[in-house]
Design an enzyme around this catalytic site. Structure first.
Site, PDB file in Angstrom:
ATOM      1  N   THR A   1      -7.355   6.744  -0.724  1.00  0.00           N
ATOM      2  CA  THR A   1      -8.529   6.403  -0.113  1.00  0.00           C
ATOM      3  C   THR A   1      -8.997   5.468  -1.264  1.00  0.00           C
ATOM      4  OG1 THR A   1      -8.795   8.238   1.575  1.00  0.00           O
ATOM      5  CG2 THR A   1     -10.524   7.229   0.870  1.00  0.00           C
TER       6      THR A   1
ATOM      7  N   GLU B   1       2.418   2.827   8.421  1.00  0.00           N
ATOM      8  CA  GLU B   1       1.420   4.111   9.454  1.00  0.00           C
ATOM      9  C   GLU B   1       0.440   4.132  10.938  1.00  0.00           C
ATOM     10  OE1 GLU B   1       2.791   8.134   7.815  1.00  0.00           O
ATOM     11  OE2 GLU B   1       2.294   7.350   6.077  1.00  0.00           O
TER      12      GLU B   1
ATOM     13  N   VAL C   1       0.400  -1.224   0.290  1.00  0.00           N
ATOM     14  CA  VAL C   1      -0.088   0.164   0.003  1.00  0.00           C
ATOM     15  C   VAL C   1       1.008   1.201  -0.598  1.00  0.00           C
ATOM     16  CG1 VAL C   1      -2.108   1.266   0.871  1.00  0.00           C
ATOM     17  CG2 VAL C   1      -1.729  -1.255   1.521  1.00  0.00           C
TER      18      VAL C   1
ATOM     19  N   VAL D   1       1.611   5.004  -2.562  1.00  0.00           N
ATOM     20  CA  VAL D   1       1.080   6.324  -3.312  1.00  0.00           C
ATOM     21  C   VAL D   1       2.746   6.810  -3.459  1.00  0.00           C
ATOM     22  CG1 VAL D   1      -0.291   9.091  -4.108  1.00  0.00           C
ATOM     23  CG2 VAL D   1      -1.415   6.220  -3.032  1.00  0.00           C
TER      24      VAL D   1
ATOM     25  N   TYR E   1      -5.209   2.998   9.421  1.00  0.00           N
ATOM     26  CA  TYR E   1      -5.855   2.016   8.969  1.00  0.00           C
ATOM     27  C   TYR E   1      -7.355   2.076   9.943  1.00  0.00           C
ATOM     28  CZ  TYR E   1      -2.553   0.443   6.102  1.00  0.00           C
ATOM     29  OH  TYR E   1      -1.198   0.628   4.870  1.00  0.00           O
TER      30      TYR E   1
ATOM     31  N   ARG F   1      -2.116  13.480  -0.830  1.00  0.00           N
ATOM     32  CA  ARG F   1      -3.228  13.952  -0.427  1.00  0.00           C
ATOM     33  C   ARG F   1      -3.757  14.712  -2.017  1.00  0.00           C
ATOM     34  NH1 ARG F   1       0.179  12.072   2.805  1.00  0.00           N
ATOM     35  NH2 ARG F   1       0.872  13.443   4.344  1.00  0.00           N
ATOM     36  N   ARG F   2      -4.442  13.239  -2.524  1.00  0.00           N
ATOM     37  CA  ARG F   2      -5.032  13.749  -3.295  1.00  0.00           C
ATOM     38  C   ARG F   2      -6.283  12.505  -3.413  1.00  0.00           C
ATOM     39  NH1 ARG F   2      -1.422  15.356  -8.535  1.00  0.00           N
ATOM     40  NH2 ARG F   2       0.216  16.434  -7.584  1.00  0.00           N
ATOM     41  N   GLY F   3      -6.345  12.184  -2.562  1.00  0.00           N
ATOM     42  CA  GLY F   3      -7.521  11.006  -2.484  1.00  0.00           C
ATOM     43  C   GLY F   3      -7.496   9.827  -3.375  1.00  0.00           C
TER      44      GLY F   3
ATOM     45  N   PHE G   1       4.245  -9.903   6.524  1.00  0.00           N
ATOM     46  CA  PHE G   1       3.657  -9.447   5.148  1.00  0.00           C
ATOM     47  C   PHE G   1       3.750  -8.032   4.364  1.00  0.00           C
ATOM     48  CE2 PHE G   1      -0.105 -10.647   7.353  1.00  0.00           C
ATOM     49  CZ  PHE G   1      -1.061  -9.601   6.981  1.00  0.00           C
TER      50      PHE G   1
END
Length: 403
Positions: free
Chosen positions: A94, A118, A81, A83, A122, A89-91, A403
């Site tokens: 999400t 982080e 996971v 980005v 979650y 910070r652009r969605g 994992f």
């Protein structure tokens, strides 16, 4: 932004895997790409594409998780996971997480699990702490078992190929009876658990594979590395345990006796210690183990009805939970927990968020602990005590799988 969300093709897999590393500030080795390609199903990787380039990724391993009662439940092991810094910070995260959870549900997997890089991220998506982990950073010279009857059995070092034959049956012999353990494919064993590329060693030596036999039968194993260090001619090395597994308390003690007996080592370090092994009570000086605790495995109840029906509950009066889930209406509402879990119109005893229900689901926390943390509201007197009795398990969950 005009982004596309989809799984990669086989030809695009490498670019997606490399995008994950960029999100974590690194670059993979070619052998890492091939290792991932051998184990990760392409359709379980989801990427956000900007002008044909992957800029965000979320993937999941196809596991089965043992839940209370010994049932193996399909569970998505969420991983990869991230980005790209240029697109944060652009969605995107999400959107990836929501789409992934929809995909997990469509696959018929009631649970999603992960290790959080982080932690604050979650909870927003309904994950809760479900299986805390224990670490040791122990002083080797201070290790001694109380009332020690002396060693039993024998240990020998084996090759990685021998370990691939000998270790999996030992693990499987306990997997379906121990809450928190995950299924392991042959590819998982060979490409991750037993693999030993040099760039994974972080300054340590090669991985060693130790097999314990008691009365001529395999009873446990350990994998570990040694980081050599000398100070003024005195050995100050570190033994770093990657996994220690045994089929009985006696075998567990013997495995750790061996690990604390390796020469030229001053400290023994390990994470994900089995919390059911009362290590602090078995040694003469528990303080010198330097035990610490972390939040460990997170869990998301993707299909609440299927998840409740999958696990067993202790005897006791049924309890009605009012569950909040802002992402999935299918989970929200009132649920009766008892011999036949399911939806109900009955009066609720407790109210809580689906993320907080994850904490007692495997047996790691009681409802009294949730109440003390302000994570559950008692709507009818005695509801918290009844819920704790129903969700109680003989031992806490243990997930040694990263994992």
């Amino acid at each position: 932004m005009d982004l596309e969300y989809r799984s990669p093709s086989a030809d695009e897999f490498e670019s997606v895997y490399r995008a994950v590393y960029v999100a974590f500030g690194d670059l993979p080795k070619d052998e890492d790409v091939e290792r991932a390609r051998r184990v990760m199903p392409v359709d379980r990787a989801l990427a956000a594409w900007d002008d044909g380039r992957p800029v965000g990724v979320a993937a999941s391993w196809p596991f089965e998780l043992t839940v209370p009662g010994g049932t193996s439940v399909p569970a998505a092991g969420v991983t990869w996971v991230g980005v790209h810094p240029s697109h944060r910070r652009r969605g995107i995260l999400t959107e990836l997480m929501r789409r992934q959870l929809d995909d997990v549900h469509e696959r018929g997997e009631p649970l999603a699990i992960l290790w959080a890089s982080e932690a604050p991220i979650y909870g927003r998506f309904g994950y809760g702490i479900a299986a805390p982990e224990t670490f040791i950073d122990a002083e080797r010279g201070a290790f001694a078992l109380r009332d020690d009857p002396g060693p039993r059995g024998s240990l020998r070092l084996v090759t990685a190929d021998e370990a691939a034959e000998l270790f999996p049956p030992l693990y499987e012999s306990r997997r379906q009876e121990r809450t928190g353990l995950l299924s392991r494919s042959e590819a998982w064993w060979r490409n991750f658990l037993l693999a030993d590329p040099e760039h994974w060693r972080e300054g340590s030596g090669p991985k060693f594979y130790a097999l314990l036999e008691i009365e001529g039968e395999p009873a446990g194993y350990a994998t570990y590395r040694v980081k050599e260090k000398w100070e003024e001619g005195t050995p100050r090395g570190e033994l770093r345990v990657t996994e220690a597994f045994a089929v009985s308390p006696e075998a567990t003690a013997e495995i750790w006796r061996y690990l604390f007996g390796v020469d030229l080592v001053s400290r023994v370090k390990s994470g994900r210690i089995d919390p059911a092994w009362a290590l602090a009570l078995m040694v003469t000086d528990a303080r010198r183990l330097h035990l610490s605790l972390a939040e460990g495995l997170w869990l998301r109840l993707v299909d609440l009805e299927a998840a409740l029906r999958a696990r067993s509950f202790a005897e006791g009066e049924p309890v009605v939970l009012e569950v909040e889930d802002g992402l999935f209406d299918r989970n929200a509402g009132r649920w009766v927990v008892g011999p036949e879990p399911g939806r109900t119109d009955g009066e609720a005893d407790l109210a809580l968020h689906v993320a907080d229900l994850a904490s007692p689901y495997l047996g790691a926390f009681t409802f009294e602990q949730l109440a003390a943390a302000g994570r559950v509201r008692e709507l009818r007197a005695g509801g918290i005590a009844r819920a704790t009795r129903l969700f109680a398990t003989p031992v806490p969950p243990w997930c040694p799988e990263g994992f």
